[in-house]
Design an enzyme around this catalytic site. Structure first.
Site, short mmCIF file in Angstrom:
data_model
loop_
_atom_site.label_atom_id
_atom_site.label_comp_id
_atom_site.label_asym_id
_atom_site.label_seq_id
_atom_site.Cartn_x
_atom_site.Cartn_y
_atom_site.Cartn_z
N GLU A 286 0.90 -1.28 0.04
CA GLU A 286 0.04 0.06 0.05
C GLU A 286 0.87 1.31 -0.07
OE1 GLU A 286 0.38 -1.40 4.30
OE2 GLU A 286 -0.12 -2.53 2.27
N HIS A 310 -8.44 -3.59 -1.40
CA HIS A 310 -7.63 -4.03 -0.04
C HIS A 310 -6.32 -2.97 0.12
CE1 HIS A 310 -5.86 -6.34 3.17
NE2 HIS A 310 -4.73 -5.73 2.71
N GLU A 311 -5.81 -2.66 -1.05
CA GLU A 311 -4.78 -1.84 -1.06
C GLU A 311 -5.29 -0.18 -0.79
OE1 GLU A 311 -2.18 -3.08 -0.35
OE2 GLU A 311 -2.74 -5.10 -0.88
N HIS A 314 -6.30 0.49 2.54
CA HIS A 314 -4.98 0.94 3.35
C HIS A 314 -4.74 2.49 3.45
CE1 HIS A 314 -3.09 -2.53 4.99
NE2 HIS A 314 -3.06 -3.08 4.00
N GLU A 333 -4.11 -4.45 9.37
CA GLU A 333 -4.62 -5.11 8.37
C GLU A 333 -6.08 -5.78 8.71
OE1 GLU A 333 -3.63 -5.64 5.53
OE2 GLU A 333 -1.47 -5.05 5.70
N ASP A 392 8.70 -10.30 10.33
CA ASP A 392 8.48 -11.16 9.04
C ASP A 392 8.05 -12.39 9.43
OD1 ASP A 392 8.58 -8.97 7.42
OD2 ASP A 392 10.89 -9.67 6.62
N TYR A 400 -4.95 -10.31 9.54
CA TYR A 400 -5.96 -10.00 8.51
C TYR A 400 -7.37 -10.63 8.91
CZ TYR A 400 -2.03 -8.82 5.44
OH TYR A 400 -0.82 -8.42 4.96
#
Length: 632
Positions: A286, A310-311, A314, A333, A392, A400
């Site tokens: 995003e 979705h993006e 953001h 998310e 990560d 999400y």
């Protein structure tokens, strides 16, 4: 009344909570402006950069401590004077702290300048030679800074708790993009750095909205653009431009307008999309004003544009209002998935919102299984990253979908959309330009719904925030999904008792002729689940299913990835080599990681061979995750 002992005992003395994923002393400073300049050196595959911060001192610190990772630091200046700088020993995975000590102390307002270069160990950048691109005319580079990779792109306070306005100046032999709008003549951007490679062009961008370091991005290569809406363009390699334009032009502006009605007007001026080469590891990133998107969205059926929803979402959740650390990633998310599905519901009907939520629930169930030994740590809504853990490693579907389900639960608890909707602009308005933690979210909910305190007290906050595993499953509208389930149940019932010939008589391509690709996804997941519970062989049924419906030849990666899950689970050996070949064409971790796990179960030598053949193709983040997945 539900207990919230853990929530209250873990609440920091002052919110937002301190970020454990940074080595910097960011809490002592506020950044008003960041100017970032780069020369892109394609021959050495390095960036030569200069970053200039306008910094207000808000704490007692007498020096700057910034995050860095595999950077060469050339010089530092504070308030125009040369300053002493020192890199500490590396602390994995957080990098090496860069300490800059001013010669004359710090003032209330300061300017900090650092000259630096990236190295071949930079984890934020993927360099592609021209043979790895679609057009094969020019090399290509793109960045991916989330979660803590910005520190390998430039020295910074690499935490989502710190936001700044940015000016960017890039010099490259090829068109370049960054996290902002193209600068106008009245915008003041940094002067280009000297010693750029001969023939370099200058590209200037301005980001008037304060953003955190992980949203800084750069990309450069053989790029062209086309309009996909009144405030939107798509950028990609020229040979792919027409396909990308067609995929997005029908929906982008409608998506923006639908989002604006749910929250409030879009404030970033333009919304553009860069469709990257196949090695991009995510569905989308995003980056403000220039969403980086996977080419797996270009499926020729316009059925993966929900990723754009979705993006785009953001732009409010994550970019405008941000989690203060990666421990509270669900605030980015979970909210974004919630808004994405509200957009889809507004455009296509409420039953479609529920249908996508059903798909998401299945993804959440799969994620819980795939976490393996990390289940207890990373299946919580609020995770613990203390002790130098890598954010990560915690990345999964959990923030999400568990986050979405928490917000969906709250929506229904307070009385449905009509009651919950006024809270949405209130929340995003309150924290606009700021970063927050989960405790502040709870406080804001109580603040807004003060007349529903008894209802909010009934929430088991401890379980939602800190318990591992699945949350309570909501009651979804299954109108669209039932057709998929019914056909799947028929296949499962027939799988081990009917011959190939009998299956061809019972089923036909007409069964799914009117389906969308998302219905095919639900069907394939349901069949795969059912086959896994059967004691007999399902390879004959899997082969017949593919012959009748042709899922194996689909151009939609959401469908083809589900087909491989079903086929490998049924031990359909004819598909092993085809999966291996496909894994060499996609870099999106959503498909790559499960694909390698599947192949590793049935043919580890083949999985290892394919990974080694494509190691350089995968993005460094993806490559590192697959190494862990394969136990290398």
């Amino acid at each position: 009344m539900a207990s919230s002992t853990l929530v209250e005992s873990s609440r920091p003395q002052a919110s937002p909570a301190l970020d454990p994923s940074t080595l910097s002393n960011y809490s002592n400073f506020s950044i008003a402006q960041t100017d970032l300049s780069y020369n892109i050196n394609w021959a050495s595959k390095t960036l030569h950069g200069l970053v200039r911060y306008s910094v207000d001192k808000t704490g007692s610190a007498d020096k700057f401590v910034l995050d860095s990772s595999f950077l060469d630091i050339h010089s530092a200046r504070v308030n125009g004077e040369d300053a002493k700088f020192e890199l500490s020993d590396r602390i994995e995975p957080l990098g090496a702290a860069l300490t800059v000590t001013p010669a004359s102390g710090l003032s209330t307002k300061n300017t900090l300048e650092i000259e630096f270069s990236t190295t071949d160990k930079c984890t934020a950048i993927q360099w592609l030679n021209k043979e790895q691109t679609a057009g094969q005319k020019a090399p290509y580079l793109f960045s991916q800074c989330q979660a803590i990779h910005a520190r390998s792109l430039f020295p910074c306070f690499d935490t989502p708790s710190v936001k700044s306005k940015y000016n960017f100046t890039l010099q490259s032999l090829y068109p370049a993009l960054s996290s902002g709008n193209v600068a106008s003549e009245s915008d003041r951007t940094p002067e280009p750095l000297p010693n750029a490679p001969e023939g370099s062009q200058v590209f200037r961008f301005v980001q008037h909205m304060p953003i955190p370091s992980y949203l800084v991005c750069i990309a450069s290569g053989d790029l062209d653009s086309a309009n996909i809406g009144p405030r939107s363009q798509v950028y990609t390699e020229p040979s792919k431009l027409d396909a990308c334009k067609w995929e997005f032009e029908a929906d982008t502006e409608n998506i923006i307008q639908a989002a604006e009605k749910v929250v409030f007007p879009y404030e970033w001026k333009t919304y553009n999309v860069l469709v990257l080469p196949p090695s991009f590891p995510y569905g989308g990133m995003e980056n403000p004003n220039i969403t980086f998107a996977t080419p797996t969205l270009i499926s020729g059926d316009r059925e993966n544009v929900h990723v754009i929803a979705h993006e785009l979402a953001h732009s409010w959740s994550g970019n405008l209002v941000t989690n203060c650390s990666w421990e509270h990633f669900w605030l980015n998310e979970g909210w974004t998935v919630y808004l994405e599905r509200r957009i889809l519901g507004a455009l296509h009907g409420e039953e479609h919102r529920h249908f996508h939520a059903i798909i998401g629930w299945k993804d959440l169930e799969n994620a819980m299984v795939s976490l393996g030994d990390n289940f207890e740590k990373y299946s919580k809504l609020v995770v613990n990253l203390q002790g130098h853990q890598d954010p990560d490693d915690a990345f999964s579907t959990v923030p999400y979908e568990k986050g979405f389900n928490f917000l969906f639960y709250l929506e229904n608890l307070v009385g449905g959309k009509a009651e919950f909707d006024p809270f949405i602009p209130y929340y995003f308005g309150k924290f606009k330009g700021k970063s927050l933690d989960s405790y502040q979210f709870k406080d804001t909910l109580y603040e807004f719904f003060s007349n529903k305190k008894a209802l909010l007290d009934s929430i088991d906050w401890d379980s939602w925030y800190f318990n591992s595993g699945l949350p309570p499953k909501p009651k979804f509208d299954t109108t669209i999904a039932d057709e998929c389930y019914d056909l799947a149940n028929r296949w499962v019932a027939s799988a081990t008792i009917k011959s190939q010939e009998e299956l061809h008589k019972e089923f036909s391509a007409k069964d799914i002729a009117s389906w969308t690709s998302t219905q095919s996804v639900v069907f394939l997941d349901s069949v795969a689940d059912g086959f896994e519970k059967l004691s007999g062989s399902t390879s004959v049924a899997a082969s017949a299913l593919n012959e009748i419906y042709s899922f194996g030849s689909s151009h939609n990666p959401e469908v083809i990835s589900r087909w491989y899950r079903l086929a490998i689970g049924a031990q359909l050996e004819s598909q092993y080599a085809l999966l291996a070949k496909w894994l060499g064409t996609v870099g999106r971790m959503k498909f790559v990681r499960p694909g390698f796990k599947l192949l590793n179960k049935v043919d580890r030598p083949l999985a290892l061979k394919v990974f080694e053949q494509n190691r350089s193709f995968y993005h460094p983040i993806c490559r590192a995750m697959v190494v862990k997945d394969l136990g290398l």
